[in-house]
Structures are given as structure tokens and as C-alpha cells.
Design an enzyme around this catalytic site. Structure first.
Site, mmCIF file in Angstrom:
data_model
loop_
_atom_site.group_PDB
_atom_site.id
_atom_site.type_symbol
_atom_site.label_atom_id
_atom_site.label_comp_id
_atom_site.label_asym_id
_atom_site.label_seq_id
_atom_site.Cartn_x
_atom_site.Cartn_y
_atom_site.Cartn_z
ATOM 1 N N TYR A 249 99.841 38.282 -26.220
ATOM 2 C CA TYR A 249 98.853 38.476 -25.155
ATOM 3 C C TYR A 249 97.634 39.149 -25.775
ATOM 4 O O TYR A 249 97.652 40.349 -26.054
ATOM 5 C CB TYR A 249 99.499 39.337 -24.058
ATOM 6 N N LYS B 274 98.473 33.962 -24.896
ATOM 7 C CA LYS B 274 97.711 34.166 -23.663
ATOM 8 C C LYS B 274 96.428 34.829 -24.105
ATOM 9 O O LYS B 274 96.428 35.957 -24.594
ATOM 10 C CB LYS B 274 98.479 35.069 -22.697
HETATM 11 C C1 LIG Z 1 91.281 41.883 -17.357
HETATM 12 C C2 LIG Z 1 92.183 41.026 -16.529
HETATM 13 O O1 LIG Z 1 92.856 41.508 -15.638
HETATM 14 N N1 LIG Z 1 92.196 39.751 -16.802
HETATM 15 C C3 LIG Z 1 92.998 38.817 -16.103
HETATM 16 C C4 LIG Z 1 93.926 38.143 -17.023
HETATM 17 O O2 LIG Z 1 94.047 38.391 -18.175
HETATM 18 C C5 LIG Z 1 92.176 37.763 -15.376
HETATM 19 O O3 LIG Z 1 93.019 36.955 -14.611
HETATM 20 C C6 LIG Z 1 91.130 38.370 -14.482
HETATM 21 O O4 LIG Z 1 91.760 39.164 -13.519
HETATM 22 C C7 LIG Z 1 90.308 37.288 -13.807
HETATM 23 O O5 LIG Z 1 89.709 36.496 -14.770
HETATM 24 C C8 LIG Z 1 89.278 37.846 -12.873
HETATM 25 O O6 LIG Z 1 88.271 38.541 -13.556
HETATM 26 C C1 LIG Z 2 95.802 38.369 -15.686
HETATM 27 C C2 LIG Z 2 96.907 38.597 -16.536
HETATM 28 O O1 LIG Z 2 97.305 37.740 -17.231
HETATM 29 C C3 LIG Z 2 97.572 39.852 -16.448
HETATM 30 O O2 LIG Z 2 97.550 40.408 -15.387
HETATM 31 O O3 LIG Z 2 98.145 40.303 -17.424
#
Ligand SMILES: CC(=O)N[C@H](C=O)[C@@H](O)[C@H](O)[C@H](O)CO
Ligand SMILES: CC(=O)C(=O)O
Length: 317
Positions: free
Chosen positions: A143, A173
């Protein structure tokens, strides 16, 4: 060894951890949450205890219980349940990885440790390898979220030869806006059957162009159906329609803020399932924010939130 039979692809919802007003985990709504994702959003893969799930703000015991609840409630309903097991302590991470295997999860994911940090690719790989080895039968995903971990080692560099070190490695990811790095990951690993899951929801369309095989994100909790339509438009090569979808998300959601607190408020509003407040150090989204989201959602014919639930924002205790 990890079974390559079912590749993780398409949309993966990064689950929220529902909480009560006094900050305890609200396990009682997880069954309902599973049904909502499957029936209302058409999303059958989940990513538990990640950023959105406040995984790093939970105790190890809570993380185990949350993981178990999702696996149990998702049985025969969800396709894949991936558990994020990253932690600052290698021991905790290994314990969580082993636990994920015991409860029958479909994969584990790990972020880079972010307090005492790995400063080179080799050190980071060694850490990940030790975690992966605690669950030798589970697919392993790295990740990559450098803005939050502060570990800026490029994903492309990390992936170079990774399966020699981590035989269960199945994919990435990628939660960063550096599409050059992402594109190089895809391009340089064409012969492997890795999953390239993009994690910046606002930018998914551009990542599809660069070769993303799926996406993990917070917005798929409530925009799963709409995003699937964007994926279908992309598949059909109807790029102007796909761009319309992406633009709508950008215009209507980005400037409102997408933090975990906001995600909890929006999901409560859209699904009617009380997600409650986040845990400290996060703060509950303001009334002004939720009011403006509600107004936006209602004004959005495009999103047709016909079932938008009023008055649910204070629920959850
Ligand atoms: C920093 C964070 O939480 N990133 C999420 C996944 O990695 C995203 O799904 C964001 O929530 C999304 O892109 C909205 O900004
Ligand atoms: C957005 C996402 O992948 C997380 O919540 O870790």
C-alpha cells in the site's frame, strides 16, 4: 503459496469503521453495511482497517475484531476481503497478518512504517517480507501512500524484483498522484499478473489510461454504482462519457474535502447507516460541511441520490 486463481480487480471499497458517539466501534451495523455495498453499490470487494477505516487509530485487539466482523458478515456475499495489517511494530503487523490468515481473509496489505522509517528500498522490502512471511498463504499487496507515511521510495523501484523477495506479492495499491511512477509500475511488470489498484479516486480515469486494473478508495462506499458506469464507459471506449463521470466527481466532491471525517459524514447521509464520528486525533465534520454536502447531493441529478437520507447525521450512539 498465494493462490493466483482470483485476481483482485474492479472496485474495492475502503471500509469506514463505524463508531458510536462515545468513540467505541459500532459492530452492530457492519452486517447492514455489507448488504448496502453489495445491493446498493454493486461493490463486492473491501479493504478493511486502512486509512478510511482509521486502522492506525485502532488498538490491535480492535483491529482483529473489526477484521473478523467483516469476514464473518461478508461470507457468501463479498468476493474478497483484504485486511490492512500495517503497523509501526513489525510484531504487531505479523500478529495481524497471521490473524487475517486464520479468519479466512483473502489478502493482506501493508503500508511503510512511518515513524522510524525505512530509508532505502531494500530495508522497506525486508520489513514487508517479514510481515508477508507471517501469512504465507495470503496474497500480499503493498500500500503506497507517501503523502501520509512520508516514505517516498518510488513504487516502481520497490516493485523491481519484488517477487523474488516476497513470493506472495500480488499487487500494489497506489495512493499517489504521480502517474509517471504508476505507469512505470504497470509497464515494467507486464509479464506478471499483478493487480494495479489505484487509490486517488478523483484521478481514476487517468490511472485507467495508464493501465490500472482496479481501484481501492473511500468514495466507492457511496459512489460505487456511478464509478462502475465510468469503468464501463471506459471499457466501451466512450471516453467523453467517462470524462463526464470523472468531472462530476471532481466538480462536486473534491473541493468539499475528502478526509476520513468527511467520508463518515457523507456515507451516513447517503446510506442512512450511522457511521458516527471519527476517533481523535480526527474531528467530526462540521455541521456546515454536512449541510453543504447534502445540498450538493440533492442538486445533483447526475448522481440521483434519490434515497438520500435526511437527519441521520447525529445517529450512531
Ligand atoms: C488519503 C486517502 O484516504 N486516500 C484514499 C485511498 O487511498 C482515497 O480513496 C481518498 O479518500 C479519495 O480519493 C478521496 O480523496
Ligand atoms: C482509501 C483507502 O484505500 C484506504 O482507506 O486505505
Amino acid at each position: 503459496m498465494a493462490s493466483p486463481k482470483k485476481k483482485l480487480q474492479g472496485l474495492v471499497a475502503a471500509t469506514i469503521t463505524p463508531m458510536t458517539e462515545n468513540g467505541e466501534i459500532n459492530f452492530s451495523v457492519i452486517g447492514q453495511y455489507v448488504d448496502y455495498l453489495v445491493k446498493e453499490q454493486g461493490v463486492k470487494n473491501i479493504f478493511v482497517n486502512g486509512t478510511t477505516g482509521e486502522g492506525l487509530s485502532l488498538s490491535v485487539s480492535e483491529r482483529r475484531q473489526v477484521a473478523e466482523e467483516w469476514v464473518t458478515k461478508g461470507k457468501d456475499k463479498l468476493d474478497q476481503v483484504v485486511i490492512h495489517v500495517g503497523a509501526l511494530s513489525l510484531k504487531e503487523s505479523q500478529e495481524l497478518a497471521q490473524h487475517a490468515a486464520e479468519i479466512g481473509a483473502d489478502g493482506i496489505a501493508v503500508i511503510a512504517p512511518f515513524f522510524l522509517k525505512p530509508w532505502s528500498k531494500d530495508v522497506l522490502i525486508n520489513f514487508l517480507k517479514e510481515v508477508a512471511a507471517a501469512a504465507p498463504a495470503l496474497p500480499f499487496y503493498y500500500y503506497h501512500i507517501p503523502a501520509l507515511t512520508g516514505v517516498k521510495i518510488r513504487a516502481e523501484e520497490l516493485l523491481d524484483g519484488i517477487q523474488d523477495k516476497i513470493p506472495t506479492f500480488q499487487g500494489l495499491k497506489f495512493s499517489d498522484t504521480d502517474l509517471l511512477d504508476f505507469g512505470q509500475c504497470v509497464d515494467q511488470n507486464r509479464q506478471q499478473q499483478f493487480a494495479f489498484l489505484f487509490g486517488v479516486d478523483e484521478q481514476l480515469l487517468s490511472a485507467l489510461v495508464m493501465g490500472a486494473t482496479g481501484a481501492v478508495g473511500s468514495t466507492y462506499n457511496y459512489l460505487g454504482r456511478k464509478t462502475s458506469q465510468m469503468l464501463e464507459a471506459f471499457e466501451r471506449k466512450d471516453f467523453s462519457l467517462a470524462l463526464n463521470y470523472q468531472s462530476c466527481f471532481l466538480v462536486y466532491f473534491s473541493h468539499l474535502g475528502f478526509g476520513v471525517s468527511q467520508t463518515k459524514a457523507i456515507m451516513t447521509l447517503v446510506s442512512g447507516i450511522p457511521m458516527g464520528p471519527p476517533r481523535l486525533p480526527l474531528q467530526k465534520a462540521s455541521r456546515e460541511f454536512t449541510d453543504s454536502v447534502e445540498a450538493k447531493l440533492k442538486s445533483l441529478d447526475f448522481l440521483s441520490f434519490s434515497d438520500l437520507k435526511d437527519g441521520n447525521l447525529e445517529a450512531g450512539s
